[in-house]
Design a protein around this motif. Structure first.
Motif, PDB file in Angstrom:
ATOM      1  N   LEU A   1       4.710   6.546  -2.115  1.00 44.90           N
ATOM      2  CA  LEU A   1       6.069   6.671  -2.251  1.00 44.90           C
ATOM      3  C   LEU A   1       6.177   7.317  -3.766  1.00 44.90           C
ATOM      4  N   GLU A   2       5.560   6.696  -4.879  1.00 49.16           N
ATOM      5  CA  GLU A   2       5.734   7.053  -6.078  1.00 49.16           C
ATOM      6  C   GLU A   2       5.316   8.234  -6.296  1.00 49.16           C
ATOM      7  N   GLN A   3       4.171   8.543  -5.913  1.00 47.55           N
ATOM      8  CA  GLN A   3       3.166   9.688  -6.197  1.00 47.55           C
ATOM      9  C   GLN A   3       4.425  10.829  -5.450  1.00 47.55           C
ATOM     10  N   LEU A   4       4.793  10.737  -4.268  1.00 46.20           N
ATOM     11  CA  LEU A   4       5.485  11.672  -3.610  1.00 46.20           C
ATOM     12  C   LEU A   4       6.758  12.039  -4.467  1.00 46.20           C
ATOM     13  N   ASP A   5       7.528  10.856  -5.015  1.00 40.45           N
ATOM     14  CA  ASP A   5       8.824  11.108  -5.673  1.00 40.45           C
ATOM     15  C   ASP A   5       8.377  12.031  -7.064  1.00 40.45           C
ATOM     16  N   ASP A   6       7.068  11.643  -7.473  1.00 42.98           N
ATOM     17  CA  ASP A   6       6.797  12.598  -8.802  1.00 42.98           C
ATOM     18  C   ASP A   6       6.617  13.859  -8.191  1.00 42.98           C
ATOM     19  N   ASN A   7       5.984  14.177  -7.328  1.00 42.97           N
ATOM     20  CA  ASN A   7       5.769  15.781  -6.532  1.00 42.97           C
ATOM     21  C   ASN A   7       6.835  16.446  -6.185  1.00 42.97           C
ATOM     22  N   ILE A   8       7.858  15.679  -5.761  1.00 41.38           N
ATOM     23  CA  ILE A   8       9.039  16.319  -5.593  1.00 41.38           C
ATOM     24  C   ILE A   8       9.871  16.830  -6.814  1.00 41.38           C
ATOM     25  N   ASP A   9       9.740  15.844  -7.746  1.00 43.69           N
ATOM     26  CA  ASP A   9      10.357  16.147  -9.121  1.00 43.69           C
ATOM     27  C   ASP A   9       9.803  17.415  -9.643  1.00 43.69           C
ATOM     28  N   ASP A  10       8.247  17.449  -9.546  1.00 43.70           N
ATOM     29  CA  ASP A  10       7.538  18.887 -10.192  1.00 43.70           C
ATOM     30  C   ASP A  10       8.178  20.109  -9.438  1.00 43.70           C
ATOM     31  N   LEU A  11       8.532  19.768  -8.000  1.00 43.14           N
ATOM     32  CA  LEU A  11       8.724  20.888  -7.044  1.00 43.14           C
ATOM     33  C   LEU A  11      10.231  21.192  -7.523  1.00 43.14           C
ATOM     34  N   GLU A  12      11.180  20.487  -7.641  1.00 39.78           N
ATOM     35  CA  GLU A  12      12.377  20.758  -8.136  1.00 39.78           C
ATOM     36  C   GLU A  12      12.302  21.678  -9.365  1.00 39.78           C
ATOM     37  N   GLU A  13      11.652  21.086 -10.480  1.00 36.66           N
ATOM     38  CA  GLU A  13      11.546  21.818 -11.668  1.00 36.66           C
ATOM     39  C   GLU A  13      10.952  23.277 -11.532  1.00 36.66           C
ATOM     40  N   ALA A  14       9.919  23.382 -10.633  1.00 38.88           N
ATOM     41  CA  ALA A  14       9.390  24.595 -10.189  1.00 38.88           C
ATOM     42  C   ALA A  14      10.452  25.847  -9.549  1.00 38.88           C
ATOM     43  N   LEU A  15      11.014  25.005  -8.896  1.00 33.87           N
ATOM     44  CA  LEU A  15      12.225  25.837  -7.809  1.00 33.87           C
ATOM     45  C   LEU A  15      13.348  26.027  -8.490  1.00 33.87           C
ATOM     46  N   LYS A  16      13.722  25.533  -9.866  1.00 33.48           N
ATOM     47  CA  LYS A  16      15.128  25.532 -10.398  1.00 33.48           C
ATOM     48  C   LYS A  16      15.605  26.854 -10.655  1.00 33.48           C
ATOM     49  N   PRO A  17      14.643  27.756 -11.225  1.00 35.59           N
ATOM     50  CA  PRO A  17      15.095  29.284 -11.148  1.00 35.59           C
ATOM     51  C   PRO A  17      15.539  29.999 -10.157  1.00 35.59           C
ATOM     52  N   ILE A  18      14.942  29.642  -9.249  1.00 29.92           N
ATOM     53  CA  ILE A  18      14.988  30.179  -7.799  1.00 29.92           C
ATOM     54  C   ILE A  18      16.114  29.721  -7.024  1.00 29.92           C
ATOM     55  N   LEU A  19      16.288  28.566  -7.193  1.00 25.37           N
ATOM     56  CA  LEU A  19      17.567  27.756  -6.508  1.00 25.37           C
ATOM     57  C   LEU A  19      18.993  27.903  -7.439  1.00 25.37           C
ATOM     58  N   ASP A  20      18.625  28.457  -8.539  1.00 26.64           N
ATOM     59  CA  ASP A  20      20.153  28.551  -9.268  1.00 26.64           C
ATOM     60  C   ASP A  20      20.586  29.873  -8.904  1.00 26.64           C
ATOM     61  N   GLY A  21      19.913  30.708  -8.755  1.00 23.70           N
ATOM     62  CA  GLY A  21      20.038  32.199  -8.272  1.00 23.70           C
ATOM     63  C   GLY A  21      19.756  32.668  -6.903  1.00 23.70           C
ATOM     64  N   SER A  22      20.043  33.836  -6.432  1.00 20.50           N
ATOM     65  CA  SER A  22      19.862  34.172  -4.947  1.00 20.50           C
ATOM     66  C   SER A  22      18.385  34.723  -5.317  1.00 20.50           C
ATOM     67  N   VAL A  23      17.672  34.794  -3.942  1.00 21.04           N
ATOM     68  CA  VAL A  23      16.382  35.323  -3.968  1.00 21.04           C
ATOM     69  C   VAL A  23      16.241  36.864  -4.183  1.00 21.04           C
ATOM     70  N   ILE A  24      17.467  37.494  -3.606  1.00 23.19           N
ATOM     71  CA  ILE A  24      17.606  39.087  -3.986  1.00 23.19           C
ATOM     72  C   ILE A  24      17.346  39.255  -5.643  1.00 23.19           C
ATOM     73  N   GLU A  25      18.601  38.479  -6.279  1.00 23.58           N
ATOM     74  CA  GLU A  25      18.678  38.919  -7.764  1.00 23.58           C
ATOM     75  C   GLU A  25      17.365  38.749  -8.279  1.00 23.58           C
ATOM     76  N   THR A  26      16.592  37.550  -8.266  1.00 22.92           N
ATOM     77  CA  THR A  26      15.345  37.206  -8.709  1.00 22.92           C
ATOM     78  C   THR A  26      14.185  38.179  -8.476  1.00 22.92           C
TER      79      THR A  26
ATOM     80  N   ASP B   1       0.877  -1.032   0.094  1.00 25.90           N
ATOM     81  CA  ASP B   1      -0.051   0.015  -0.108  1.00 25.90           C
ATOM     82  C   ASP B   1       1.158   1.221  -0.183  1.00 25.90           C
ATOM     83  N   LEU B   2       1.995   1.266   0.553  1.00 29.90           N
ATOM     84  CA  LEU B   2       2.907   2.251   0.748  1.00 29.90           C
ATOM     85  C   LEU B   2       3.761   2.689  -0.738  1.00 29.90           C
ATOM     86  N   LEU B   3       3.744   1.699  -1.498  1.00 29.64           N
ATOM     87  CA  LEU B   3       4.749   1.929  -2.596  1.00 29.64           C
ATOM     88  C   LEU B   3       3.969   2.843  -3.744  1.00 29.64           C
ATOM     89  N   PRO B   4       2.592   2.793  -3.863  1.00 28.56           N
ATOM     90  CA  PRO B   4       2.061   4.024  -4.703  1.00 28.56           C
ATOM     91  C   PRO B   4       2.098   5.323  -4.176  1.00 28.56           C
TER      92      PRO B   4
END
Length: 228
Positions: A10-35, A5-8
């Motif tokens: 965990l897979e959903q959590l992994d997908d959500n983390i990937d989506d979050l990393e893509e969304a936060l990539k422009p912020i994480l690459d540079g500083s908050v002040i510059e953006t 029951d936990l496997l699906p």
């Protein structure tokens, strides 16, 4: 819960983390002040509030996973404070409501009168003003009534006077034509012309006699003038 029951989940959590990393990539690459420099003021405020809310919510979830009561932790108070900033930003984005309040002059006058009541001087002054205003209104009304009566009387008298004037004009005799002075002047001119013609026909001796007679007449005329 079973591992199956936990496997699906965990897979959903992994997908959500990937989506979050893509969304936060422009912020994480540079500083908050510059953006945030490139953004306008309101968008900059939104950006900072969202970043802080994301960090605080991650800490809140981390505490919950480790079995800590997160509602008693200071992170929960920070989350509530950030939510207040969200409310302020939404209030700025919405247009202000138009004011529908209006001043009721009559009610204000009543309040002022009741507030000033009890002072004898003010009451007397107010009564005097009211009496003067009433007297002025009565005078104006009487003057207007008199003017209306006068105009009505004049209008009633005018037709009679007009008829009388018409009768008088009819009764007047027609003007008699005066003899013109042109006829007399024409007669004088004709006489002068005749005299000139007669002078031309006279002999030189007769002309001298005529001249003598003229001189005598002029002398007599002068004597009479001097005597006068």
């Amino acid at each position: 819960m079973d591992a199956t029951d936990l496997l699906p989940l965990l897979e959903q959590l992994d997908d959500n983390i990937d989506d979050l990393e893509e969304a936060l990539k422009p912020i994480l690459d540079g500083s908050v002040i510059e953006t945030s420099k490139k953004l306008p003021v309101l968008d900059k405020a939104k950006f900072h509030v969202l970043v802080t809310y994301a960090l605080e919510s991650l800490l809140f979830s981390y505490l919950r996973l480790h079995g800590v009561n997160a509602r008693e932790h200071p992170v929960f108070r920070e989350l509530t404070r950030v939510k207040q900033y969200f409310a302020k930003i939404t209030a700025l984005e919405t247009e202000p409501e138009k004011r529908t309040l209006t001043l009721d002059k009559q009610a204000a006058g009543r309040f002022i009168k009741h507030g000033l009541a009890g002072n004898e001087k003010i009451d007397l002054a107010r009564k005097e003003l009211e009496a003067k205003e009433r007297a002025r209104a009565q005078l104006k009304a009487s003057l207007l009534a008199k003017k209306a009566e006068a105009t009505s009387e004049k209008s009633s008298k005018n037709p009679e006077s007009n008829s009388d004037s018409d009768d008088e004009e009819d009764a007047k005799p027609a003007p008699v034509a005066k003899p013109s002075d042109k006829g007399t002047s024409d007669d004088k001119k004709k006489k002068k012309r005749k005299d000139k013609k007669n002078k031309k026909n006279l002999n030189p001796e007769e002309r001298q006699e005529v001249k003598k007679e003229r001189r005598k007449k002029k002398g007599e005329m002068r004597k009479t003038k001097n005597l006068k």
